[in-house]
Motif scaffolding. Sequence first.
Motif, PDB file in Angstrom:
ATOM      1  N   SER A 135       0.846  -1.194   0.000  1.00 21.94           N
ATOM      2  CA  SER A 135       0.000   0.000   0.000  1.00 21.94           C
ATOM      3  C   SER A 135       0.881   1.244   0.000  1.00 21.94           C
ATOM      4  O   SER A 135       2.079   1.182   0.264  1.00 21.94           O
ATOM      5  CB  SER A 135      -0.907   0.019   1.229  1.00 21.94           C
ATOM      6  OG  SER A 135      -0.137   0.224   2.399  1.00 21.94           O
ATOM      7  N   CYS A 136       0.212   2.359  -0.241  1.00 17.34           N
ATOM      8  CA  CYS A 136       0.885   3.649  -0.111  1.00 17.34           C
ATOM      9  C   CYS A 136       1.040   3.962   1.382  1.00 17.34           C
ATOM     10  O   CYS A 136       0.556   3.215   2.239  1.00 17.34           O
ATOM     11  CB  CYS A 136       0.070   4.734  -0.817  1.00 17.34           C
ATOM     12  SG  CYS A 136      -1.563   5.003  -0.079  1.00 17.34           S
ATOM     13  N   ALA A 173       2.768   7.057 -11.526  1.00 16.10           N
ATOM     14  CA  ALA A 173       1.566   7.268 -10.723  1.00 16.10           C
ATOM     15  C   ALA A 173       1.933   7.461  -9.259  1.00 16.10           C
ATOM     16  O   ALA A 173       2.955   6.955  -8.785  1.00 16.10           O
ATOM     17  CB  ALA A 173       0.618   6.087 -10.867  1.00 16.10           C
ATOM     18  N   PHE A 174       1.048   8.196  -8.572  1.00 15.74           N
ATOM     19  CA  PHE A 174       1.251   8.432  -7.146  1.00 15.74           C
ATOM     20  C   PHE A 174      -0.099   8.532  -6.459  1.00 15.74           C
ATOM     21  O   PHE A 174      -1.134   8.761  -7.093  1.00 15.74           O
ATOM     22  CB  PHE A 174       2.097   9.689  -6.913  1.00 15.74           C
ATOM     23  CG  PHE A 174       1.485  10.942  -7.479  1.00 15.74           C
ATOM     24  CD1 PHE A 174       0.691  11.770  -6.690  1.00 15.74           C
ATOM     25  CD2 PHE A 174       1.719  11.308  -8.800  1.00 15.74           C
ATOM     26  CE1 PHE A 174       0.118  12.926  -7.216  1.00 15.74           C
ATOM     27  CE2 PHE A 174       1.155  12.471  -9.329  1.00 15.74           C
ATOM     28  CZ  PHE A 174       0.354  13.279  -8.534  1.00 15.74           C
ATOM     29  N   CYS A 175      -0.107   8.348  -5.146  1.00 16.69           N
ATOM     30  CA  CYS A 175      -1.323   8.497  -4.365  1.00 16.69           C
ATOM     31  C   CYS A 175      -1.624   9.982  -4.240  1.00 16.69           C
ATOM     32  O   CYS A 175      -0.757  10.768  -3.853  1.00 16.69           O
ATOM     33  CB  CYS A 175      -1.139   7.883  -2.975  1.00 16.69           C
ATOM     34  SG  CYS A 175      -2.510   8.225  -1.857  1.00 16.69           S
ATOM     35  N   ASN A 176      -2.862  10.381  -4.567  1.00 15.72           N
ATOM     36  CA  ASN A 176      -3.204  11.804  -4.503  1.00 15.72           C
ATOM     37  C   ASN A 176      -3.532  12.261  -3.083  1.00 15.72           C
ATOM     38  O   ASN A 176      -3.821  13.426  -2.864  1.00 15.72           O
ATOM     39  CB  ASN A 176      -4.333  12.148  -5.483  1.00 15.72           C
ATOM     40  CG  ASN A 176      -5.647  11.474  -5.156  1.00 15.72           C
ATOM     41  OD1 ASN A 176      -5.900  11.028  -4.046  1.00 15.72           O
ATOM     42  ND2 ASN A 176      -6.504  11.381  -6.165  1.00 15.72           N
ATOM     43  N   LYS A 177      -3.457  11.351  -2.113  1.00 10.53           N
ATOM     44  CA  LYS A 177      -3.671  11.707  -0.701  1.00 10.53           C
ATOM     45  C   LYS A 177      -2.335  11.953   0.018  1.00 10.53           C
ATOM     46  O   LYS A 177      -2.164  12.958   0.675  1.00 10.53           O
ATOM     47  CB  LYS A 177      -4.435  10.605   0.038  1.00 10.53           C
ATOM     48  CG  LYS A 177      -5.793  10.304  -0.528  1.00 10.53           C
ATOM     49  CD  LYS A 177      -6.775  11.380  -0.166  1.00 10.53           C
ATOM     50  CE  LYS A 177      -8.152  10.972  -0.652  1.00 10.53           C
ATOM     51  NZ  LYS A 177      -9.003  12.098  -0.920  1.00 10.53           N
ATOM     52  N   CYS A 178      -1.407  10.989  -0.091  1.00 11.49           N
ATOM     53  CA  CYS A 178      -0.143  11.092   0.659  1.00 11.49           C
ATOM     54  C   CYS A 178       1.075  11.334  -0.220  1.00 11.49           C
ATOM     55  O   CYS A 178       2.152  11.632   0.288  1.00 11.49           O
ATOM     56  CB  CYS A 178       0.074   9.852   1.517  1.00 11.49           C
ATOM     57  SG  CYS A 178       0.379   8.329   0.583  1.00 11.49           S
ATOM     58  N   GLY A 179       0.927  11.184  -1.547  1.00  6.68           N
ATOM     59  CA  GLY A 179       2.034  11.440  -2.459  1.00  6.68           C
ATOM     60  C   GLY A 179       2.961  10.260  -2.694  1.00  6.68           C
ATOM     61  O   GLY A 179       3.926  10.387  -3.441  1.00  6.68           O
ATOM     62  N   SER A 180       2.687   9.106  -2.084  1.00  4.61           N
ATOM     63  CA  SER A 180       3.553   7.941  -2.299  1.00  4.61           C
ATOM     64  C   SER A 180       3.639   7.594  -3.778  1.00  4.61           C
ATOM     65  O   SER A 180       2.632   7.589  -4.488  1.00  4.61           O
ATOM     66  CB  SER A 180       3.004   6.711  -1.562  1.00  4.61           C
ATOM     67  OG  SER A 180       3.078   6.868  -0.180  1.00  4.61           O
ATOM     68  N   HIS A 181       4.843   7.291  -4.236  1.00  7.40           N
ATOM     69  CA  HIS A 181       5.036   6.840  -5.608  1.00  7.40           C
ATOM     70  C   HIS A 181       4.512   5.426  -5.720  1.00  7.40           C
ATOM     71  O   HIS A 181       4.828   4.574  -4.885  1.00  7.40           O
ATOM     72  CB  HIS A 181       6.514   6.894  -5.990  1.00  7.40           C
ATOM     73  CG  HIS A 181       7.096   8.251  -5.819  1.00  7.40           C
ATOM     74  ND1 HIS A 181       8.300   8.478  -5.211  1.00  7.40           N
ATOM     75  CD2 HIS A 181       6.621   9.473  -6.133  1.00  7.40           C
ATOM     76  CE1 HIS A 181       8.545   9.769  -5.182  1.00  7.40           C
ATOM     77  NE2 HIS A 181       7.541  10.390  -5.739  1.00  7.40           N
ATOM     78  N   LEU A 182       3.703   5.160  -6.745  1.00  8.51           N
ATOM     79  CA  LEU A 182       3.069   3.857  -6.894  1.00  8.51           C
ATOM     80  C   LEU A 182       3.666   3.013  -8.012  1.00  8.51           C
ATOM     81  O   LEU A 182       3.847   1.811  -7.842  1.00  8.51           O
ATOM     82  CB  LEU A 182       1.564   4.023  -7.129  1.00  8.51           C
ATOM     83  CG  LEU A 182       0.817   4.722  -5.995  1.00  8.51           C
ATOM     84  CD1 LEU A 182      -0.614   5.013  -6.405  1.00  8.51           C
ATOM     85  CD2 LEU A 182       0.870   3.887  -4.722  1.00  8.51           C
TER      86      LEU A 182
END
Length: 142
Positions: free
Chosen positions: A10-11, A72-81
Amino acid sequence: MTDMREGKGSCLCGAVKVLVKNISNEVGACHCDMCKKWTGGPLLALDCGTEVSFNGQHNIAVFDSSEWAERAFCNKCGSHLYYRLKEANQHIMPVGLFDTEIPLVFDHQIFIEAKPSYYHFGNKTKEMTGEEAFAHFAPPES
């Protein structure tokens, strides 16, 4: 030889969960200028192939970083996906996303000519230039 198995992760905030059917255990480092800009250093990643599914897709933001790939990245926390090769639908994903305990081996570095001089990895790895990496990982022409 690549050891393939299922990977889950998960992110940082948990808004995006990922399931990979065939995750590689071979960690690679990319030193290209885009990865350095994206991550603040080298991208340490695993080849996750094409069988990747996400829970929380509405939290995924995608950036077309080139004609052939997107990031791609999580638009909540910014983690790279992921870094995804569009034509092959091949996902290269940061190793830190995964919670799954798998025996990992750091075995290759790409865009070695772009690696800055201020850091060095102690592991003995296969090193490829950008040109060699494109030739090695390019999908076969049909």
